[in-house]
Motif scaffolding. Structure first.
Motif, PDB file in Angstrom:
ATOM      1  N   GLY A 499       2.614  40.131 -44.927  1.00 11.11           N
ATOM      2  CA  GLY A 499       1.669  41.239 -44.778  1.00 11.11           C
ATOM      3  C   GLY A 499       0.220  40.835 -44.826  1.00 11.11           C
ATOM      4  N   MET A 500      -0.069  39.634 -45.291  1.00  5.24           N
ATOM      5  CA  MET A 500      -1.458  39.177 -45.298  1.00  5.24           C
ATOM      6  C   MET A 500      -1.929  38.895 -43.876  1.00  5.24           C
ATOM      7  N   ILE A 501      -3.146  39.340 -43.554  1.00  8.86           N
ATOM      8  CA  ILE A 501      -3.778  39.045 -42.269  1.00  8.86           C
ATOM      9  C   ILE A 501      -4.827  37.968 -42.487  1.00  8.86           C
ATOM     10  N   LEU A 502      -4.811  36.939 -41.632  1.00 11.93           N
ATOM     11  CA  LEU A 502      -5.786  35.861 -41.712  1.00 11.93           C
ATOM     12  C   LEU A 502      -6.293  35.526 -40.323  1.00 11.93           C
ATOM     13  N   SER A 503      -7.461  34.897 -40.285  1.00 11.06           N
ATOM     14  CA  SER A 503      -7.942  34.332 -39.030  1.00 11.06           C
ATOM     15  C   SER A 503      -7.431  32.909 -38.907  1.00 11.06           C
ATOM     16  N   ASN A 504      -7.331  32.459 -37.667  1.00  7.41           N
ATOM     17  CA  ASN A 504      -6.983  31.070 -37.338  1.00  7.41           C
ATOM     18  C   ASN A 504      -8.088  30.604 -36.409  1.00  7.41           C
ATOM     19  N   GLU A 505      -9.075  29.835 -36.939  1.00  3.33           N
ATOM     20  CA  GLU A 505     -10.284  29.573 -36.161  1.00  3.33           C
ATOM     21  C   GLU A 505     -10.869  28.178 -36.334  1.00  3.33           C
ATOM     22  N   PRO A 506     -10.127  27.142 -35.956  1.00  6.38           N
ATOM     23  CA  PRO A 506     -10.756  25.819 -35.940  1.00  6.38           C
ATOM     24  C   PRO A 506     -11.868  25.764 -34.897  1.00  6.38           C
ATOM     25  N   GLY A 507     -12.769  24.813 -35.045  1.00  6.33           N
ATOM     26  CA  GLY A 507     -13.888  24.715 -34.114  1.00  6.33           C
ATOM     27  C   GLY A 507     -14.454  23.308 -34.060  1.00  6.33           C
ATOM     28  N   PHE A 508     -15.449  23.136 -33.200  1.00  5.84           N
ATOM     29  CA  PHE A 508     -16.213  21.891 -33.136  1.00  5.84           C
ATOM     30  C   PHE A 508     -17.601  22.230 -32.591  1.00  5.84           C
ATOM     31  N   TYR A 509     -18.621  21.571 -33.136  1.00  4.14           N
ATOM     32  CA  TYR A 509     -20.013  21.916 -32.798  1.00  4.14           C
ATOM     33  C   TYR A 509     -20.806  20.649 -32.542  1.00  4.14           C
ATOM     34  N   LEU A 510     -21.346  20.559 -31.340  1.00  3.46           N
ATOM     35  CA  LEU A 510     -22.155  19.399 -30.954  1.00  3.46           C
ATOM     36  C   LEU A 510     -23.612  19.856 -30.915  1.00  3.46           C
ATOM     37  N   THR A 511     -24.352  19.468 -31.933  1.00  2.00           N
ATOM     38  CA  THR A 511     -25.728  19.937 -32.096  1.00  2.00           C
ATOM     39  C   THR A 511     -26.547  19.691 -30.833  1.00  2.00           C
ATOM     40  N   GLY A 512     -27.230  20.760 -30.405  1.00  7.59           N
ATOM     41  CA  GLY A 512     -28.091  20.674 -29.241  1.00  7.59           C
ATOM     42  C   GLY A 512     -27.379  20.859 -27.917  1.00  7.59           C
ATOM     43  N   VAL A 524       1.124  37.193 -41.804  1.00  8.03           N
ATOM     44  CA  VAL A 524       2.215  36.423 -42.403  1.00  8.03           C
ATOM     45  C   VAL A 524       3.471  37.281 -42.411  1.00  8.03           C
ATOM     46  N   LYS A 525       4.598  36.672 -42.023  1.00  7.64           N
ATOM     47  CA  LYS A 525       5.865  37.396 -42.048  1.00  7.64           C
ATOM     48  C   LYS A 525       6.984  36.452 -42.480  1.00  7.64           C
ATOM     49  N   GLU A 526       8.114  37.025 -42.855  1.00  3.68           N
ATOM     50  CA  GLU A 526       9.283  36.236 -43.212  1.00  3.68           C
ATOM     51  C   GLU A 526       9.757  35.463 -41.983  1.00  3.68           C
ATOM     52  N   SER A 527      10.154  34.213 -42.197  1.00  6.18           N
ATOM     53  CA  SER A 527      10.663  33.415 -41.094  1.00  6.18           C
ATOM     54  C   SER A 527      11.983  33.989 -40.604  1.00  6.18           C
ATOM     55  N   GLU A 528      12.117  34.045 -39.299  1.00 10.47           N
ATOM     56  CA  GLU A 528      13.347  34.562 -38.707  1.00 10.47           C
ATOM     57  C   GLU A 528      14.449  33.506 -38.682  1.00 10.47           C
ATOM     58  N   ARG A 529      14.095  32.259 -38.929  1.00 12.47           N
ATOM     59  CA  ARG A 529      15.078  31.167 -38.825  1.00 12.47           C
ATOM     60  C   ARG A 529      15.520  30.624 -40.169  1.00 12.47           C
ATOM     61  N   HIS A 530      14.601  30.577 -41.132  1.00 11.25           N
ATOM     62  CA  HIS A 530      14.905  29.871 -42.381  1.00 11.25           C
ATOM     63  C   HIS A 530      14.611  30.760 -43.584  1.00 11.25           C
ATOM     64  N   ASN A 531      15.601  30.995 -44.392  1.00  9.01           N
ATOM     65  CA  ASN A 531      15.442  31.796 -45.595  1.00  9.01           C
ATOM     66  C   ASN A 531      14.491  31.101 -46.561  1.00  9.01           C
ATOM     67  N   GLY A 532      13.580  31.876 -47.150  1.00  8.84           N
ATOM     68  CA  GLY A 532      12.633  31.311 -48.094  1.00  8.84           C
ATOM     69  C   GLY A 532      11.395  30.721 -47.451  1.00  8.84           C
ATOM     70  N   PHE A 533      11.272  30.873 -46.126  1.00  5.97           N
ATOM     71  CA  PHE A 533      10.102  30.356 -45.412  1.00  5.97           C
ATOM     72  C   PHE A 533       9.320  31.512 -44.780  1.00  5.97           C
TER      73      PHE A 533
END
Length: 592
Positions: A499-512, A524-533
């Motif tokens: 139930g937690m909502i998060l951003s996924n935002e990697p980046g890179f910055y080349l000055t100038g 975030v949700k319960e894994s559909e394949r593996h219990n406990g994940f």
């Protein structure tokens, strides 16, 4: 201007018999976004970022900001007599120890600081026999002659159709935690926790749909809520009913604690200001100082909130796609006379969101950075700084919307024409990090800091990195930056939960040259394949720029993820956009 303001402030400090003063970027509620009346840091320094602190001594002054704001602060400080330093508790303490002498005093406004936030500074100054002195009046307020009035807009009920849980149910759920702790009451120090607990919203803070409020919740589920008199209306009173006593004076909260015979109160020292703790101690009330239970509870969205967020992201994604589809023509039309720039792009995107059902506000000031301005991580465009855009180079747009059913935040990086070849390598490595987070499966109990390196590995492989977190929590028609969950290098100790909502935002910055960031919101949700994940599911729907991808760097699994994502974007948004955008969307989501 800053020279005159610094001089006036120093004269006021002398009158209050202190030799230095701290100026944080915040208000008494510890809000990230603050009303105009509380923009003291911007008034003194001109710095408009959302995080920073200034320290003023008798002869020198310094502004401390983190890596997100270094370039912005350099530009906004200009030639003012204010040093620019790295935001770090030890750096602030070192600077102040150099400026103040034994026996002198550093003043601070106890309403604007927390005790944990001052702990290291208090220790370091104490070792030098320098006092840390709370002031009754903020000295900036004394010299800020044209300070705006504080907000006092109406508070309104937030319907059950959006919250999925009535306020009375929430109050009983949290009150049960009080009984477990043998506490008589919980102190609610800020508008966000009040907004969630009482299912109310307002317009007192820019981009944050809250009414300024604080409250006491008692063990039986009843409460005392502070709101300005102007915030009250019949609908609100009926919504809260007789279980919630509304008061219009903050002092009445302390009176209520005495009237309800509160002897032990639960307070979160990380979000409760020093002044409040001082007042509670003066009443001889025992303080249980732990993380407040509401912050964690509101972070885990229920099924109604998640469905609302998905619906809001569909409408928001359609608005963003219409903007992206029109952007090349707008840039071309304005190129001859420099009439279309970063600021006009923000206005165009805002107009697209305003056409969508339920849109209330931007969720933050859009980061609209063309070319070198895109390399300023939290760049804030203004009429003075706005660069005209041309059919060349790279443009970064980070923006979001507030809707009653959800809060959005999305970043896309767009080539407007020819661009440096090395940008494709940088963009693809950021994309690889984005996909790494999007496809992670991790055991329950995993904290955000344990995931962060997955987003950075492809950049680290070639000696590159970025100076901001990988992900922050997001509220449900609340703050676009919501704790306690996050993904970053720093330890949070907070396990990610369904139930937690998060951003996924990697980046890179080349000055100038340019900035690159790819941001989606996930939950975030319960894994559909593996219990406990656990695993993530995408909320954000918008194409990721294929022209910037260096395909040979992608694995088959990464290609497959991108193609599946683009297929979902196309199928979901195609019925929601205009004819011009449909053609653009068809092209933008082609498989690679």
């Amino acid at each position: 201007m800053s020279r005159e303001r610094l001089q006036a402030l120093r004269e006021e400090l002398a009158r209050q018999q202190v030799q230095g003063f701290l100026v944080p970027r915040g208000d008494e509620y510890q809000n990230e976004y603050v009303p105009a009346a509380d923009e003291r840091l911007a008034w003194l320094t001109g710095f408009g970022g959302s995080a920073g602190i200034a320290a003023v001594g008798a002869e020198h002054a310094a502004l401390f900001v983190d890596g997100r704001y270094t370039l912005q602060a350099q530009q906004q400080l200009g030639d003012q007599p204010i040093d620019l330093e790295t935001l770090d508790a030890n750096a602030i303490a070192n600077w102040l120890c150099d400026q103040l002498k034994q026996g002198e005093a550093l003043g601070y406004d106890p309403r604007l600081h927390t005790e944990p936030g001052l702990a290291l500074l208090k220790k370091r100054l104490g070792e030098r026999d320098i006092a840390l002195r709370p002031l009754e009046q903020n000295p900036i307020d004394a010299v800020w002659t044209d300070r705006p009035a504080g907000p006092c807009g109406p508070a309104r009920p937030h319907p059950h159709t959006f919250t999925g849980e009535h306020s009375a149910q929430k109050r009983q759920r949290i009150a049960a935690r009080l009984a477990d702790k043998r506490a008589d009451a919980l102190w609610l120090p800020n508008p966000e926790v009040c907004a969630w607990l009482f299912n109310i919203r307002g317009d007192d803070v820019p981009h944050l749909p809250v009414a300024l409020a604080s409250a006491l919740l008692y063990r039986d589920g009843t409460a005392t809520l502070y709101l300005a008199r102007e915030a009250m209306g019949e609908a609100l009173i009926e919504h809260l009913n007789s279980d919630v006593d509304i008061v219009n004076d903050k002092e009445a909260l302390f009176d209520a604690a005495k009237r309800h015979h509160v002897s032990k109160i639960w307070v979160d020292p990380l979000i409760t200001n020093c002044w409040t703790l001082q007042r509670l101690r003066a009443l001889e009330i025992e303080l249980l100082q732990e993380r407040d239970p509401i912050t964690g509870a509101k972070a885990c969205k229920n099924a109604v909130e998640l469905a609302g967020s998905q619906a809001a992201h569909e409408r928001d994604g359609a608005a963003l796609c219409e903007f992206l589809a029109e952007l090349p023509d707008a840039v071309a039309a304005g190129a001859a006379n420099n009439s279309f720039g970063e600021l006009e792009a923000v206005e165009l995107l805002r107009s697209k969101r305003e056409q969508r059902e339920g849109f209330r506000d931007d969720s933050f000031d859009s980061i609209s950075g063309y070319g070198p301005n895109g390399a300023i991580v939290h760049y804030c465009v203004s009429r003075e700084s706005s660069l005209p855009m041309k059919a060349e180079g790279i443009y970064l747009i980070d923006s979001g919307g507030q809707y009653p059913d959800g809060t959005t935040d999305v970043t896309r990086t767009v080539p407007l024409g020819e661009f440096p070849e090395h940008a494709r390598d940088h963009f693809t490595r950021v994309l690889k990090g984005h996909i790494a987070i999007a496809t992670l499966r991790f055991p329950k109990g995993t904290c955000g800091e344990q995931l962060d390196a997955f987003a950075r590995k492809s950049l680290w492989d070639v000696g590159l990195d970025y100076a901001h977190g990988t992900g922050h929590g997001v509220g449900s028609f609340l703050s676009v930056h919501e704790g306690p969950q996050r993904i970053g290098k720093g330890a949070s100790g907070v396990a990610l939960q369904p139930g937690m909502i998060l951003s996924n935002e990697p980046g890179f910055y080349l000055t100038g040259q340019y900035g690159i960031r790819i941001e989606n919101l996930v939950f975030v949700k319960e894994s559909e394949r593996h219990n406990g994940f656990l695993e993530f599911e995408e909320l954000t729907l918008a194409p990721i720029e294929r022209r910037l991808i260096k395909e040979e760097l992608l694995t088959e699994q990464e290609r497959s993820w991108l193609n599946r994502y683009h297929q979902r974007v196309r199928e979901t948004l195609m019925p929601l956009v205009n004819e011009k955008t449909q053609a653009w969307l068809e092209e933008a989501t082609q498989a690679i």
